[in-house]
Design a protein around this motif. Structure first.
Motif, PDB file in Angstrom:
ATOM      1  N   HIS A  76      17.583 -50.887   0.433  1.00 30.77           N
ATOM      2  CA  HIS A  76      16.909 -50.352  -0.755  1.00 30.77           C
ATOM      3  C   HIS A  76      17.684 -49.154  -1.306  1.00 30.77           C
ATOM      4  CE1 HIS A  76      13.704 -49.225  -3.483  1.00 30.77           C
ATOM      5  NE2 HIS A  76      13.786 -47.992  -3.001  1.00 30.77           N
ATOM      6  N   LYS A  77      18.118 -48.268  -0.413  1.00 31.82           N
ATOM      7  CA  LYS A  77      18.889 -47.097  -0.854  1.00 31.82           C
ATOM      8  C   LYS A  77      20.222 -47.515  -1.459  1.00 31.82           C
ATOM      9  CE  LYS A  77      16.870 -43.491   1.898  1.00 31.82           C
ATOM     10  NZ  LYS A  77      17.145 -42.267   2.636  1.00 31.82           N
ATOM     11  N   LEU A  78      20.874 -48.524  -0.864  1.00 29.94           N
ATOM     12  CA  LEU A  78      22.130 -49.020  -1.429  1.00 29.94           C
ATOM     13  C   LEU A  78      21.902 -49.590  -2.823  1.00 29.94           C
ATOM     14  CD1 LEU A  78      23.851 -50.823   1.576  1.00 29.94           C
ATOM     15  CD2 LEU A  78      24.624 -48.754   0.432  1.00 29.94           C
TER      16      LEU A  78
ATOM     17  N   THR B 166      13.839 -45.558  14.840  1.00 27.27           N
ATOM     18  CA  THR B 166      14.551 -46.822  14.640  1.00 27.27           C
ATOM     19  C   THR B 166      14.969 -46.991  13.184  1.00 27.27           C
ATOM     20  OG1 THR B 166      13.144 -47.806  16.351  1.00 27.27           O
ATOM     21  CG2 THR B 166      14.402 -49.324  14.961  1.00 27.27           C
ATOM     22  N   PRO B 167      16.261 -47.191  12.927  1.00 29.65           N
ATOM     23  CA  PRO B 167      16.697 -47.431  11.551  1.00 29.65           C
ATOM     24  C   PRO B 167      16.253 -48.826  11.096  1.00 29.65           C
ATOM     25  CG  PRO B 167      18.536 -47.631  13.045  1.00 29.65           C
ATOM     26  CD  PRO B 167      17.369 -47.185  13.870  1.00 29.65           C
ATOM     27  N   ILE B 168      15.932 -48.930   9.824  1.00 25.96           N
ATOM     28  CA  ILE B 168      15.438 -50.196   9.280  1.00 25.96           C
ATOM     29  C   ILE B 168      16.378 -50.669   8.182  1.00 25.96           C
ATOM     30  CG2 ILE B 168      13.512 -51.308   8.079  1.00 25.96           C
ATOM     31  CD1 ILE B 168      11.704 -49.169   9.441  1.00 25.96           C
ATOM     32  N   LEU B 169      16.905 -51.871   8.347  1.00 31.33           N
ATOM     33  CA  LEU B 169      17.863 -52.418   7.399  1.00 31.33           C
ATOM     34  C   LEU B 169      17.305 -52.455   5.980  1.00 31.33           C
ATOM     35  CD1 LEU B 169      20.574 -53.730   6.728  1.00 31.33           C
ATOM     36  CD2 LEU B 169      19.572 -55.920   7.379  1.00 31.33           C
TER      37      LEU B 169
ATOM     38  N   PRO C 154      27.091 -56.717  -2.234  1.00 23.49           N
ATOM     39  CA  PRO C 154      26.474 -57.864  -1.558  1.00 23.49           C
ATOM     40  C   PRO C 154      25.300 -57.458  -0.673  1.00 23.49           C
ATOM     41  CG  PRO C 154      28.485 -57.239  -0.440  1.00 23.49           C
ATOM     42  CD  PRO C 154      28.392 -56.375  -1.672  1.00 23.49           C
ATOM     43  N   ILE C 155      24.440 -58.391  -0.413  1.00 21.49           N
ATOM     44  CA  ILE C 155      23.311 -58.152   0.485  1.00 21.49           C
ATOM     45  C   ILE C 155      23.836 -58.070   1.915  1.00 21.49           C
ATOM     46  CG2 ILE C 155      21.185 -59.146   1.402  1.00 21.49           C
ATOM     47  CD1 ILE C 155      20.807 -60.462  -1.363  1.00 21.49           C
ATOM     48  N   LEU C 156      23.404 -57.061   2.627  1.00 21.92           N
ATOM     49  CA  LEU C 156      23.824 -56.889   4.019  1.00 21.92           C
ATOM     50  C   LEU C 156      23.127 -57.900   4.914  1.00 21.92           C
ATOM     51  CD1 LEU C 156      23.555 -53.021   4.266  1.00 21.92           C
ATOM     52  CD2 LEU C 156      25.633 -54.371   4.197  1.00 21.92           C
ATOM     53  N   GLU C 157      23.800 -58.222   5.985  1.00 18.36           N
ATOM     54  CA  GLU C 157      23.201 -59.081   6.991  1.00 18.36           C
ATOM     55  C   GLU C 157      23.033 -58.255   8.258  1.00 18.36           C
ATOM     56  OE1 GLU C 157      26.516 -61.966   6.271  1.00 18.36           O
ATOM     57  OE2 GLU C 157      24.867 -63.383   6.582  1.00 18.36           O
ATOM     58  N   ILE C 158      22.083 -58.630   9.057  1.00 16.44           N
ATOM     59  CA  ILE C 158      21.916 -57.948  10.336  1.00 16.44           C
ATOM     60  C   ILE C 158      22.331 -58.908  11.440  1.00 16.44           C
ATOM     61  CG2 ILE C 158      19.490 -58.562  10.612  1.00 16.44           C
ATOM     62  CD1 ILE C 158      19.152 -55.684  11.805  1.00 16.44           C
ATOM     63  N   TYR C 159      23.047 -58.394  12.395  1.00 14.32           N
ATOM     64  CA  TYR C 159      23.549 -59.200  13.502  1.00 14.32           C
ATOM     65  C   TYR C 159      22.902 -58.662  14.767  1.00 14.32           C
ATOM     66  CZ  TYR C 159      27.068 -61.531  16.373  1.00 14.32           C
ATOM     67  OH  TYR C 159      27.718 -62.326  17.269  1.00 14.32           O
TER      68      TYR C 159
ATOM     69  N   LEU D 296      24.191 -50.861  22.762  1.00 16.66           N
ATOM     70  CA  LEU D 296      24.373 -51.387  21.406  1.00 16.66           C
ATOM     71  C   LEU D 296      23.125 -52.183  21.049  1.00 16.66           C
ATOM     72  CD1 LEU D 296      26.139 -51.849  18.921  1.00 16.66           C
ATOM     73  CD2 LEU D 296      27.147 -53.809  20.114  1.00 16.66           C
ATOM     74  N   SER D 297      22.371 -51.679  20.105  1.00 14.53           N
ATOM     75  CA  SER D 297      21.109 -52.296  19.704  1.00 14.53           C
ATOM     76  C   SER D 297      21.348 -53.434  18.709  1.00 14.53           C
ATOM     77  CB  SER D 297      20.200 -51.230  19.091  1.00 14.53           C
ATOM     78  OG  SER D 297      19.056 -51.796  18.542  1.00 14.53           O
ATOM     79  N   HIS D 298      22.030 -53.121  17.606  1.00 13.19           N
ATOM     80  CA  HIS D 298      22.364 -54.146  16.625  1.00 13.19           C
ATOM     81  C   HIS D 298      23.446 -53.649  15.681  1.00 13.19           C
ATOM     82  CE1 HIS D 298      18.702 -52.014  15.357  1.00 13.19           C
ATOM     83  NE2 HIS D 298      19.025 -52.221  14.131  1.00 13.19           N
ATOM     84  N   ILE D 299      23.882 -54.546  14.808  1.00 10.69           N
ATOM     85  CA  ILE D 299      24.984 -54.264  13.902  1.00 10.69           C
ATOM     86  C   ILE D 299      24.595 -54.693  12.501  1.00 10.69           C
ATOM     87  CG2 ILE D 299      27.395 -54.793  13.346  1.00 10.69           C
ATOM     88  CD1 ILE D 299      27.705 -55.609  16.359  1.00 10.69           C
ATOM     89  N   TRP D 300      24.861 -53.836  11.531  1.00  8.29           N
ATOM     90  CA  TRP D 300      24.736 -54.206  10.122  1.00  8.29           C
ATOM     91  C   TRP D 300      26.157 -54.366   9.600  1.00  8.29           C
ATOM     92  CZ3 TRP D 300      21.221 -49.502   8.633  1.00  8.29           C
ATOM     93  CH2 TRP D 300      19.942 -49.666   9.194  1.00  8.29           C
ATOM     94  N   TYR D 301      26.376 -55.353   8.738  1.00 14.28           N
ATOM     95  CA  TYR D 301      27.726 -55.503   8.211  1.00 14.28           C
ATOM     96  C   TYR D 301      27.726 -56.170   6.845  1.00 14.28           C
ATOM     97  CZ  TYR D 301      27.582 -60.373   9.806  1.00 14.28           C
ATOM     98  OH  TYR D 301      27.244 -61.687  10.007  1.00 14.28           O
ATOM     99  N   SER D 302      28.845 -56.010   6.167  1.00 12.59           N
ATOM    100  CA  SER D 302      29.056 -56.626   4.866  1.00 12.59           C
ATOM    101  C   SER D 302      30.517 -57.027   4.763  1.00 12.59           C
ATOM    102  CB  SER D 302      28.730 -55.623   3.753  1.00 12.59           C
ATOM    103  OG  SER D 302      29.154 -56.128   2.498  1.00 12.59           O
TER     104      SER D 302
END
Length: 158
Positions: free
Chosen positions: A132-134, A124-127, A146-151, A74-80
């Motif tokens: 930007h696409k969202l 590597t995916p970039i938040l 809302p603006i996503l946060e990276i965890y 598990l590298s990282h998590i994006w969430y909203s």
């Protein structure tokens, strides 16, 4: 993190080729790269409980992603915490990334019409790119996304 509901993306990394038996879906033959799993958590405990589950290796897999977590990092998590389920929109949008593919049809999407909620990327995916696409698709979202946060925790497989 509080118990609010929301949508998330688990970003997992495979350093080498990997074969994983995914319950009834069968064998996933994975290539080195990144695997993005889109999900939502609208039950008891919200995102906090769901992400706590996903950060651990499940002894008895419950969801498709639990099988994959046993083999990938598990590298990282994006969430909203947006109170609308966006996992379907996010999976579709991530599937449009350059060189993206759906490595196993039906993964995480047995309860919807999506091809898959698992997306493979060889890079590597970039938040910021995803955000930007969202934002570009904002007209599809009542104008209040809302603006996503990276965890980031650098959680690795034990």
């Amino acid at each position: 993190m509080d118990k609010s509901p929301g949508t998330y993306v688990l970003i997992l990394y495979a350093k080498a080729q990997v074969n994983v038996e995914i319950g009834k879906l069968g064998l996933l033959r994975g290539q080195p790269g990144y695997y993005l799993y889109c999900g939502s958590a609208f039950g008891p405990g919200g995102l906090a409980a769901r992400l706590k589950h996903h950060r651990k290796i499940a002894k008895r897999p419950h969801w498709h992603i639990d099988y994959l977590r046993k083999k990938l990092v598990l590298s990282h998590i994006w969430y909203s915490h947006e109170p609308i389920k966006r996992e379907h929109d996010w999976a579709q949008l991530l599937g449009t990334e350059t060189s993206a593919s759906f490595p196993q049809l039906g993964f995480g999407s047995s309860d919807c019409k999506c091809l898959s909620h698992l997306i493979y990327l060889p890079y590597t995916p970039i938040l910021a790119v995803f955000q930007h696409k969202l934002n570009h698709c904002r007209s599809n979202y009542d104008g209040n996304f809302p603006i996503l946060e990276i965890y980031c925790h650098g959680v690795s497989r034990i």
